[in-house]
Design a protein around this motif. Structure first.
Motif, PDB file in Angstrom:
ATOM      1  N   ARG A 127      13.261 -26.085  11.921  1.00  0.00           N
ATOM      2  CA  ARG A 127      12.537 -26.979  12.820  1.00  0.00           C
ATOM      3  C   ARG A 127      11.902 -26.201  13.956  1.00  0.00           C
ATOM      4  O   ARG A 127      12.239 -25.049  14.214  1.00  0.00           O
ATOM      5  CB  ARG A 127      13.481 -28.053  13.364  1.00  0.00           C
ATOM      6  CG  ARG A 127      14.105 -28.899  12.261  1.00  0.00           C
ATOM      7  CD  ARG A 127      14.912 -30.044  12.836  1.00  0.00           C
ATOM      8  NE  ARG A 127      15.542 -30.832  11.770  1.00  0.00           N
ATOM      9  CZ  ARG A 127      14.941 -31.784  11.084  1.00  0.00           C
ATOM     10  NH1 ARG A 127      13.677 -32.083  11.367  1.00  0.00           N
ATOM     11  NH2 ARG A 127      15.580 -32.436  10.147  1.00  0.00           N
ATOM     12  N   SER A 128      11.012 -26.840  14.642  1.00  0.00           N
ATOM     13  CA  SER A 128      10.300 -26.218  15.752  1.00  0.00           C
ATOM     14  C   SER A 128      11.282 -25.767  16.827  1.00  0.00           C
ATOM     15  O   SER A 128      12.240 -26.481  17.168  1.00  0.00           O
ATOM     16  CB  SER A 128       9.307 -27.218  16.339  1.00  0.00           C
ATOM     17  OG  SER A 128       8.634 -26.665  17.444  1.00  0.00           O
ATOM     18  N   ASN A 129      11.066 -24.561  17.325  1.00  0.00           N
ATOM     19  CA  ASN A 129      11.876 -23.978  18.399  1.00  0.00           C
ATOM     20  C   ASN A 129      13.362 -23.917  18.026  1.00  0.00           C
ATOM     21  O   ASN A 129      14.236 -24.166  18.850  1.00  0.00           O
ATOM     22  CB  ASN A 129      11.689 -24.784  19.686  1.00  0.00           C
ATOM     23  CG  ASN A 129      12.071 -23.991  20.925  1.00  0.00           C
ATOM     24  OD1 ASN A 129      12.026 -22.752  20.913  1.00  0.00           O
ATOM     25  ND2 ASN A 129      12.460 -24.680  21.987  1.00  0.00           N
ATOM     26  N   SER A 130      13.645 -23.572  16.774  1.00  0.00           N
ATOM     27  CA  SER A 130      15.039 -23.502  16.313  1.00  0.00           C
ATOM     28  C   SER A 130      15.819 -22.371  16.966  1.00  0.00           C
ATOM     29  O   SER A 130      17.051 -22.433  17.040  1.00  0.00           O
ATOM     30  CB  SER A 130      15.071 -23.327  14.794  1.00  0.00           C
ATOM     31  OG  SER A 130      14.520 -24.436  14.143  1.00  0.00           O
ATOM     32  N   PHE A 131      15.121 -21.354  17.434  1.00  0.00           N
ATOM     33  CA  PHE A 131      15.818 -20.172  17.950  1.00  0.00           C
ATOM     34  C   PHE A 131      15.448 -19.891  19.410  1.00  0.00           C
ATOM     35  O   PHE A 131      15.476 -18.754  19.869  1.00  0.00           O
ATOM     36  CB  PHE A 131      15.464 -18.951  17.091  1.00  0.00           C
ATOM     37  CG  PHE A 131      15.670 -19.187  15.616  1.00  0.00           C
ATOM     38  CD1 PHE A 131      16.922 -19.067  15.057  1.00  0.00           C
ATOM     39  CD2 PHE A 131      14.613 -19.559  14.800  1.00  0.00           C
ATOM     40  CE1 PHE A 131      17.129 -19.296  13.707  1.00  0.00           C
ATOM     41  CE2 PHE A 131      14.804 -19.782  13.445  1.00  0.00           C
ATOM     42  CZ  PHE A 131      16.065 -19.662  12.896  1.00  0.00           C
ATOM     43  N   GLY A 132      15.156 -20.946  20.152  1.00  0.00           N
ATOM     44  CA  GLY A 132      14.709 -20.776  21.537  1.00  0.00           C
ATOM     45  C   GLY A 132      15.759 -20.223  22.462  1.00  0.00           C
ATOM     46  O   GLY A 132      15.416 -19.643  23.506  1.00  0.00           O
ATOM     47  N   ILE A 133      17.046 -20.387  22.136  1.00  0.00           N
ATOM     48  CA  ILE A 133      18.086 -19.903  23.045  1.00  0.00           C
ATOM     49  C   ILE A 133      18.411 -18.428  22.810  1.00  0.00           C
ATOM     50  O   ILE A 133      19.340 -17.901  23.417  1.00  0.00           O
ATOM     51  CB  ILE A 133      19.374 -20.740  22.911  1.00  0.00           C
ATOM     52  CG1 ILE A 133      19.997 -20.560  21.512  1.00  0.00           C
ATOM     53  CG2 ILE A 133      19.111 -22.198  23.196  1.00  0.00           C
ATOM     54  CD1 ILE A 133      21.402 -21.116  21.427  1.00  0.00           C
ATOM     55  N   TYR A 134      17.668 -17.762  21.914  1.00  0.00           N
ATOM     56  CA  TYR A 134      17.898 -16.334  21.652  1.00  0.00           C
ATOM     57  C   TYR A 134      16.635 -15.540  22.004  1.00  0.00           C
ATOM     58  O   TYR A 134      15.979 -14.974  21.131  1.00  0.00           O
ATOM     59  CB  TYR A 134      18.256 -16.101  20.183  1.00  0.00           C
ATOM     60  CG  TYR A 134      19.272 -17.087  19.620  1.00  0.00           C
ATOM     61  CD1 TYR A 134      20.556 -17.160  20.139  1.00  0.00           C
ATOM     62  CD2 TYR A 134      18.923 -17.938  18.578  1.00  0.00           C
ATOM     63  CE1 TYR A 134      21.481 -18.068  19.619  1.00  0.00           C
ATOM     64  CE2 TYR A 134      19.834 -18.846  18.050  1.00  0.00           C
ATOM     65  CZ  TYR A 134      21.114 -18.909  18.573  1.00  0.00           C
ATOM     66  OH  TYR A 134      22.022 -19.801  18.077  1.00  0.00           O
ATOM     67  N   PRO A 135      16.268 -15.462  23.258  1.00  0.00           N
ATOM     68  CA  PRO A 135      14.979 -14.856  23.632  1.00  0.00           C
ATOM     69  C   PRO A 135      14.871 -13.359  23.353  1.00  0.00           C
ATOM     70  O   PRO A 135      13.753 -12.848  23.244  1.00  0.00           O
ATOM     71  CB  PRO A 135      14.885 -15.138  25.138  1.00  0.00           C
ATOM     72  CG  PRO A 135      16.301 -15.275  25.580  1.00  0.00           C
ATOM     73  CD  PRO A 135      17.023 -15.905  24.450  1.00  0.00           C
ATOM     74  N   GLN A 136      15.999 -12.662  23.236  1.00  0.00           N
ATOM     75  CA  GLN A 136      15.978 -11.212  23.013  1.00  0.00           C
ATOM     76  C   GLN A 136      16.243 -10.834  21.560  1.00  0.00           C
ATOM     77  O   GLN A 136      16.465  -9.658  21.247  1.00  0.00           O
ATOM     78  CB  GLN A 136      17.028 -10.525  23.902  1.00  0.00           C
ATOM     79  CG  GLN A 136      16.823 -10.729  25.391  1.00  0.00           C
ATOM     80  CD  GLN A 136      15.498 -10.161  25.861  1.00  0.00           C
ATOM     81  OE1 GLN A 136      15.067  -9.094  25.417  1.00  0.00           O
ATOM     82  NE2 GLN A 136      14.841 -10.880  26.767  1.00  0.00           N
ATOM     83  N   LEU A 137      16.209 -11.798  20.664  1.00  0.00           N
ATOM     84  CA  LEU A 137      16.542 -11.544  19.266  1.00  0.00           C
ATOM     85  C   LEU A 137      15.573 -10.537  18.640  1.00  0.00           C
ATOM     86  O   LEU A 137      14.354 -10.667  18.761  1.00  0.00           O
ATOM     87  CB  LEU A 137      16.495 -12.854  18.486  1.00  0.00           C
ATOM     88  CG  LEU A 137      17.307 -12.920  17.187  1.00  0.00           C
ATOM     89  CD1 LEU A 137      18.788 -12.718  17.478  1.00  0.00           C
ATOM     90  CD2 LEU A 137      17.077 -14.254  16.498  1.00  0.00           C
ATOM     91  N   GLN A 138      16.150  -9.518  17.967  1.00  0.00           N
ATOM     92  CA  GLN A 138      15.341  -8.487  17.307  1.00  0.00           C
ATOM     93  C   GLN A 138      15.460  -8.543  15.790  1.00  0.00           C
ATOM     94  O   GLN A 138      14.557  -8.101  15.079  1.00  0.00           O
ATOM     95  CB  GLN A 138      15.754  -7.098  17.801  1.00  0.00           C
ATOM     96  CG  GLN A 138      15.503  -6.877  19.277  1.00  0.00           C
ATOM     97  CD  GLN A 138      15.851  -5.474  19.717  1.00  0.00           C
ATOM     98  OE1 GLN A 138      15.980  -4.554  18.900  1.00  0.00           O
ATOM     99  NE2 GLN A 138      16.012  -5.293  21.015  1.00  0.00           N
ATOM    100  N   GLN A 139      16.572  -9.070  15.276  1.00  0.00           N
ATOM    101  CA  GLN A 139      16.753  -9.177  13.820  1.00  0.00           C
ATOM    102  C   GLN A 139      17.318 -10.543  13.484  1.00  0.00           C
ATOM    103  O   GLN A 139      18.340 -10.956  14.024  1.00  0.00           O
ATOM    104  CB  GLN A 139      17.693  -8.068  13.310  1.00  0.00           C
ATOM    105  CG  GLN A 139      17.950  -8.142  11.809  1.00  0.00           C
ATOM    106  CD  GLN A 139      18.616  -6.881  11.274  1.00  0.00           C
ATOM    107  OE1 GLN A 139      18.174  -5.766  11.555  1.00  0.00           O
ATOM    108  NE2 GLN A 139      19.674  -7.049  10.506  1.00  0.00           N
ATOM    109  N   LEU A 140      16.639 -11.241  12.570  1.00  0.00           N
ATOM    110  CA  LEU A 140      17.048 -12.577  12.142  1.00  0.00           C
ATOM    111  C   LEU A 140      17.158 -12.595  10.622  1.00  0.00           C
ATOM    112  O   LEU A 140      16.184 -12.336   9.913  1.00  0.00           O
ATOM    113  CB  LEU A 140      16.033 -13.615  12.618  1.00  0.00           C
ATOM    114  CG  LEU A 140      16.263 -15.062  12.174  1.00  0.00           C
ATOM    115  CD1 LEU A 140      17.627 -15.565  12.623  1.00  0.00           C
ATOM    116  CD2 LEU A 140      15.157 -15.968  12.703  1.00  0.00           C
TER     117      LEU A 140
END
Length: 559
Positions: A127-140
């Motif tokens: 869904r839209s903005n599913s990972f908004g709470i991980y702003p520094q994420l480098q690998q998903l």
């Protein structure tokens, strides 16, 4: 790292004050909440536990965690704030569980998280903005879920994301809005999906993309490659699709591409425009296709090419100047085609060759090997000409190669026998493994043989090292073994008996003369030794007489 089942948690209570890494298996919710002294704990791994649900603030006491794994534990649901308190967390893995939906799972952003693994779950939609709470994420990592839909802005806010894994899902189409905003994306894995089409602007904003895998899909067109967002691609895998033709100049903007894999498609032809623009390409694989024609200038744009694999196609002829521009080539693989002849001019400009594979073709000679570039280091060159139709070769020209495989050809029996009389170096191989049933060799799996043709009929020559055949001790030393002429199998191998005489007069006379000569020589030496001793004693006696005489007649001086 400590590996403990939940039943041994009581041991942790007394000694966990200094534990920084803890791994538990076969635990449950209650046992995890009983862990004490968590202020020093930085890594926690829970595997094969029974944790179907995580309540709010479940990890609130683990505020110093940097690394958290919760795998193979049947996890299917997390409350909205289950991950509260993990503000320092850098690595989170919830893989191999039963998660079907994504939520924020924390009231505050996990600003330190750089690696998130949600692979091997049952996610169906992003869904839209599913990972908004991980702003520094480098690998998903989202591999091997059931994702078939990706809403617009699903990856919004992941401006630092470099590696995205979506392989093993059920995506059928790549829309232009899927990966928008991922300006730093370096590698994207989309293999093992059901992708039939990719829109032209799908990678418009991914200008830093270096590696793209779209293999094991249903792509029939590669027009999406001409968009400028893929101008910096280095590795591109398009194997196992249904591509039938390469559109002209489809790679014209991929001028940094070094690895291109087009194997296992339905491509039938290569022409001059098919690969234009690939000035930096080093490894090119178009094996397992249906290529039956290669135009003269097809590879002219690949000036940096090091390895080319065109095996398992339908080629019958090759242009004489096919590789003339590719002067950096190290490996040429043309195996399992229908090639009947290799021009002596084809590899004349290759000075760096290390590997040539032409097995499984219809070659009748290997004369081209005598016309290789003088600069080629033959001592490091591997050549495979097995399973062709070669009848004879110039062996003297092959003795200084690293290895030449000539097994399973249509050798002339007369030529073969005449040339195998001399011992060849181990670098030249004619034989292939044979399975022969007989009663005189205990190990038939190591028997080697050579096929040849004599008078239009097929013959076989078995090469057997008889020095390794075990010898059977006969029951009666005086009985011989008869050979049955009607039995084509050879008789058991035994050491031949060498008849000897009990008395050889000539040998005795010779040895007697030798003994007499040695005795005579010994007597002469003994006589000389005695004479030397007598002379020495006589000399000493005369010296003593002279000394006494001098002492006796020496005058005495007056007082």
């Amino acid at each position: 790292m400590y590996l403990l089942p939940g039943s041994l948690l009581l041991l942790i209570f007394s000694f966990s004050a200094m534990i920084s890494c803890l791994q538990l298996s076969k635990c449950n919710n209650t046992e995890v909440t009983l862990i004490r002294n968590t202020e020093h704990l930085t890594q926690l791994a829970l595997s094969n536990c029974t944790l179907p649900h995580l309540a709010n603030a479940f990890f609130v006491r683990f505020e110093h965690l940097l690394h958290l794994e919760l795998q193979h534990s049947g996890l299917s649901d997390l409350d909205d704030f289950a991950l509260n308190g993990l503000t320092k967390l850098q690595y989170l893995s919830l893989s191999h569980n039963n998660l079907s939906s994504l939520r924020s799972w924390s009231s505050d952003p996990l600003g330190a998280l750089t690696n998130l693994d949600l692979g091997h779950n049952v996610l169906c939609k992003l869904r839209s903005n599913s990972f908004g709470i991980y702003p520094q994420l480098q690998q998903l990592d989202l591999r091997y879920n059931q994702i078939s839909q990706i809403e617009e802005d699903s990856f919004d806010g992941l401006s630092h994301l470099k590696h995205l894994y979506l392989n093993g899902n059920q995506l059928a189409h790549i829309d232009g809005s899927f990966f928008g905003g991922l300006h730093r994306l370096s590698s994207l894995s989309l293999q093992h999906n059901r992708i039939e089409g990719i829109e032209m602007d799908s990678f418009e904003s991914n200008t830093h993309l270096r590696s793209l895998r779209v293999d094991q899909n249903l792509l029939s067109s590669l027009q999406f490659l001409s968009q400028r967002g893929l101008a910096r691609l280095v590795h591109l895998n398009l194997s196992n699709n249904v591509v039938q033709q390469l559109e002209p100049s489809v790679f014209s903007k991929n001028f940094e591409l070094q690895d291109l894999d087009l194997s296992y498609n339905n491509i039938t032809k290569l022409n001059k425009e098919s690969l234009s623009g690939l000035d930096s390409l080093e490894r090119f694989n178009i094996s397992h296709n249906y290529v039956d024609e290669i135009y003269v200038e097809s590879l002219d744009s690949l000036v940096a090419l090091l390895q080319v694999d065109i095996s398992f196609n339908r080629l019958t002829t090759l242009p004489d100047t096919l590789f003339h521009v590719n002067t950096q080539l190290e490996e040429i693989v043309l195996a399992n085609n229908r090639i009947g002849e290799i021009s002596s001019q084809m590899m004349l400009n290759q000075n760096h060759l290390r590997y040539i594979k032409l097995s499984g073709n219809a070659l009748s000679d290997a004369a081209f090997l005598q016309r290789l570039s003088p600069s080629v280091n033959r001592l490091s060159l591997y050549v495979d000409l097995s399973s062709n139709r070669i009848k004879s070769v110039n062996l003297s020209s092959l003795l200084h190669f690293r290895y030449v495989n000539l097994a399973d050809n249509n050798w002339s029996c007369d030529w073969l026998v005449a040339n195998l009389v001399r011992k060849l170096p181990t670098s030249v191989n004619f034989a292939r493994p044979w399975t022969v049933i007989n009663n005189w060799s205990e190990n038939t799996t190591k028997i080697r043989g050579i096929d040849c043709i004599e008078g239009g009929s097929n013959r076989s020559i078995i090469l057997l090292d008889v020095s390794g055949v075990p010898q059977q001790k006969p029951d009666h030393c005086d009985c011989g073994v008869a050979y049955d002429e009607t039995n084509p199998s050879p008789p058991p191998l035994t050491w031949p008996k060498i008849p000897t005489d009990r008395f050889d007069s000539r040998s005795v006379i010779i040895w007697m003369l030798v003994a007499i000569a040695m005795a005579f020589a010994g007597l002469r030496w003994l006589r000389r030794f005695v004479d030397r001793n007598e002379k020495r004693k006589l000399g000493q006696k005369m010296l003593q007489n002279v000394y006494v005489s001098k002492v006796q007649w020496q005058p005495i001086s007056p007082l």
